[in-house]
Design a protein around this motif. Sequence first.
Motif, PDB file in Angstrom:
ATOM      1  N   ILE A  91      14.995 -11.319  27.656  1.00 22.89           N
ATOM      2  CA  ILE A  91      14.654 -10.328  28.678  1.00 22.89           C
ATOM      3  C   ILE A  91      15.233  -8.963  28.255  1.00 22.89           C
ATOM      4  O   ILE A  91      16.261  -8.896  27.585  1.00 22.89           O
ATOM      5  CB  ILE A  91      15.197 -10.752  30.072  1.00 22.89           C
ATOM      6  N   SER A  92      14.543  -7.909  28.614  1.00 25.48           N
ATOM      7  CA  SER A  92      15.054  -6.545  28.426  1.00 25.48           C
ATOM      8  C   SER A  92      14.739  -5.802  29.715  1.00 25.48           C
ATOM      9  O   SER A  92      13.577  -5.676  30.088  1.00 25.48           O
ATOM     10  CB  SER A  92      14.352  -5.879  27.238  1.00 25.48           C
ATOM     11  N   SER A  93      15.787  -5.354  30.388  1.00 23.04           N
ATOM     12  CA  SER A  93      15.596  -4.722  31.700  1.00 23.04           C
ATOM     13  C   SER A  93      16.028  -3.266  31.730  1.00 23.04           C
ATOM     14  O   SER A  93      16.023  -2.643  32.798  1.00 23.04           O
ATOM     15  CB  SER A  93      16.390  -5.499  32.768  1.00 23.04           C
ATOM     16  N   ALA A 141       4.628  -9.206  33.539  1.00 19.84           N
ATOM     17  CA  ALA A 141       5.099  -7.886  33.086  1.00 19.84           C
ATOM     18  C   ALA A 141       4.156  -7.283  32.050  1.00 19.84           C
ATOM     19  O   ALA A 141       4.014  -6.060  31.961  1.00 19.84           O
ATOM     20  CB  ALA A 141       6.514  -7.999  32.506  1.00 19.84           C
ATOM     21  N   GLY A 146       5.965  -4.333  33.973  1.00 22.99           N
ATOM     22  CA  GLY A 146       7.283  -4.673  34.548  1.00 22.99           C
ATOM     23  C   GLY A 146       7.265  -4.552  36.048  1.00 22.99           C
ATOM     24  O   GLY A 146       6.307  -4.943  36.699  1.00 22.99           O
ATOM     25  N   LEU A 149      11.492  -7.781  36.776  1.00 25.05           N
ATOM     26  CA  LEU A 149      12.762  -7.895  36.064  1.00 25.05           C
ATOM     27  C   LEU A 149      12.679  -7.180  34.712  1.00 25.05           C
ATOM     28  O   LEU A 149      13.473  -6.301  34.419  1.00 25.05           O
ATOM     29  CB  LEU A 149      13.158  -9.371  35.888  1.00 25.05           C
ATOM     30  N   GLY A 150      11.710  -7.554  33.876  1.00 28.64           N
ATOM     31  CA  GLY A 150      11.574  -6.908  32.573  1.00 28.64           C
ATOM     32  C   GLY A 150      11.077  -5.478  32.729  1.00 28.64           C
ATOM     33  O   GLY A 150      10.381  -5.148  33.687  1.00 28.64           O
ATOM     34  N   SER A 151      11.450  -4.635  31.777  1.00 28.56           N
ATOM     35  CA  SER A 151      11.010  -3.228  31.832  1.00 28.56           C
ATOM     36  C   SER A 151      10.183  -2.893  30.592  1.00 28.56           C
ATOM     37  O   SER A 151       9.388  -3.714  30.144  1.00 28.56           O
ATOM     38  CB  SER A 151      12.211  -2.313  32.014  1.00 28.56           C
ATOM     39  N   TYR A 154      10.167  -5.200  27.239  1.00 30.39           N
ATOM     40  CA  TYR A 154       9.670  -6.536  27.596  1.00 30.39           C
ATOM     41  C   TYR A 154       8.175  -6.471  27.904  1.00 30.39           C
ATOM     42  O   TYR A 154       7.380  -7.282  27.407  1.00 30.39           O
ATOM     43  CB  TYR A 154      10.467  -7.050  28.792  1.00 30.39           C
ATOM     44  N   MET A 195      19.426 -11.284  38.112  1.00 35.93           N
ATOM     45  CA  MET A 195      18.791 -10.654  39.291  1.00 35.93           C
ATOM     46  C   MET A 195      19.747 -10.663  40.483  1.00 35.93           C
ATOM     47  O   MET A 195      20.341 -11.696  40.804  1.00 35.93           O
ATOM     48  CB  MET A 195      17.515 -11.405  39.692  1.00 35.93           C
ATOM     49  N   GLN A 199      17.106  -7.741  44.408  1.00 33.79           N
ATOM     50  CA  GLN A 199      15.975  -7.788  43.461  1.00 33.79           C
ATOM     51  C   GLN A 199      15.124  -9.040  43.711  1.00 33.79           C
ATOM     52  O   GLN A 199      13.892  -8.988  43.654  1.00 33.79           O
ATOM     53  CB  GLN A 199      16.491  -7.813  42.014  1.00 33.79           C
TER      54      GLN A 199
END
Length: 247
Positions: A91-93, A141, A146, A149-151, A154, A195, A199
Motif C-alpha cells: 500500500i502507498s497512502s 483505487a 484512490g 486508502l491508497g493514493s 497505488y 486505517m 477512515q
Amino acid sequence: MFDLSNRTAIVTGAARGIGRAIAAALVERGARVALLDREPTLLAEATAQLGPATLSVVADVADAAAVKAAIDAVSARWGRIDVLVNNAAVISSAPFLELHPAEWERTLAVNLTAIYHTCRAVVPMMIANGYGRLITIASVAGKRGGGILGSAAYSAAKAGAIGLTKALARELAPYGITANAICPGPVETPLLATMTPAQRARAQALIPLGRFAQPMEVAAAVVFLVSPEAAFITGETLDVDGGITMD
Ligand SMILES: NC(=O)c1ccc[n+]([C@@H]2O[C@H](COP(=O)([O-])OP(=O)(O)OC[C@H]3O[C@@H](n4cnc5c(N)ncnc54)[C@H](O)[C@@H]3O)[C@@H](O)[C@H]2O)c1
C-alpha cells in the motif's frame, strides 16, 4: 462446476490476506498451488495450513531474476503452470505532495512491474501448452484514483495493472490464454491495519452493501475466472466492491 483438479497455479503474495484465501480456494477446488511471497515464516505457516497440494516459494516479486528462478523451480517440480494470480502488492497512502520518489518507485515496482516479470516467466510455458489463466488483483483505487486508502502511486500502479491485463488478454487470446482483473474494494486483511476508525467509517459509507469484504469473497471471484465455466471471459475487470463502482 469450477473443477480445478489437475491444474497447477502460482499465487503471489500468498502468505497472508487475500492471497492466502485465493490459494486455499484453489486447493479446495482440486488445484496444486505454489504460494510465492517474500515472508518465509508466514509462508511456511500458510503452506502448513493448506496441506500437501501446496508448495512455498520465497521471492520478492520486484526482483526479476528471483521471480524467474522461483517460477522455473515450480515448473520443474510440476511440469506445467496453468494459472498465475498476480496478487502481491504494497500500500502507498502518501498524498501526492508528500510522495517521496523512493515510495513511488517501490510501489510501481511491486504493484505493476512485478506483473511484467511474472508474466514474462510464465507466459511462454502457457503458450507451449496452449492454455493459461492470468488473474490480476487490482483495486477500486485503479479506477477511482484512490480516495479510500491508497493514493497516487497505488492508484497509478493499479490502473496500470488493469491496462496491462487487457493488453495481455488481447495479445494472448490466440494461444488459449485468458487474462482478467479483479478490483476489490476494502477487504478485511492486514493491509488495512493503518486505517483509523474515522477512515474506516468514511470508507464504509461509500459501500452500498455497507461493509468491508472478507478475503474469501475475492477468492471466489478468482475461482470462477480460472474455472472451465469462465473460458469465454477475457479482458474483463470484475469489481468485488460491494457496489462502490457500478460501471
Ligand atoms: N485489503 C484490501 O482492502 C484491498 C483492496 C483492494 C485491493 N487489494 C489488493 O489485494 C491484494 C492483496 O492484498 P491484501 O489485503 O491481502 O494485502 P496483505 O498486505 O495482507 O498481503 C500482501 C501479501 O503480499 C506479500 N508481498 C508484498 N510485497 C511483496 C513482494 N515484493 N514480493 C513478494 N510478496 C510480497 C506480503 O508479504 C503479503 O503476504 C493486493 O494486490 C492489494 O492491492 C486489497
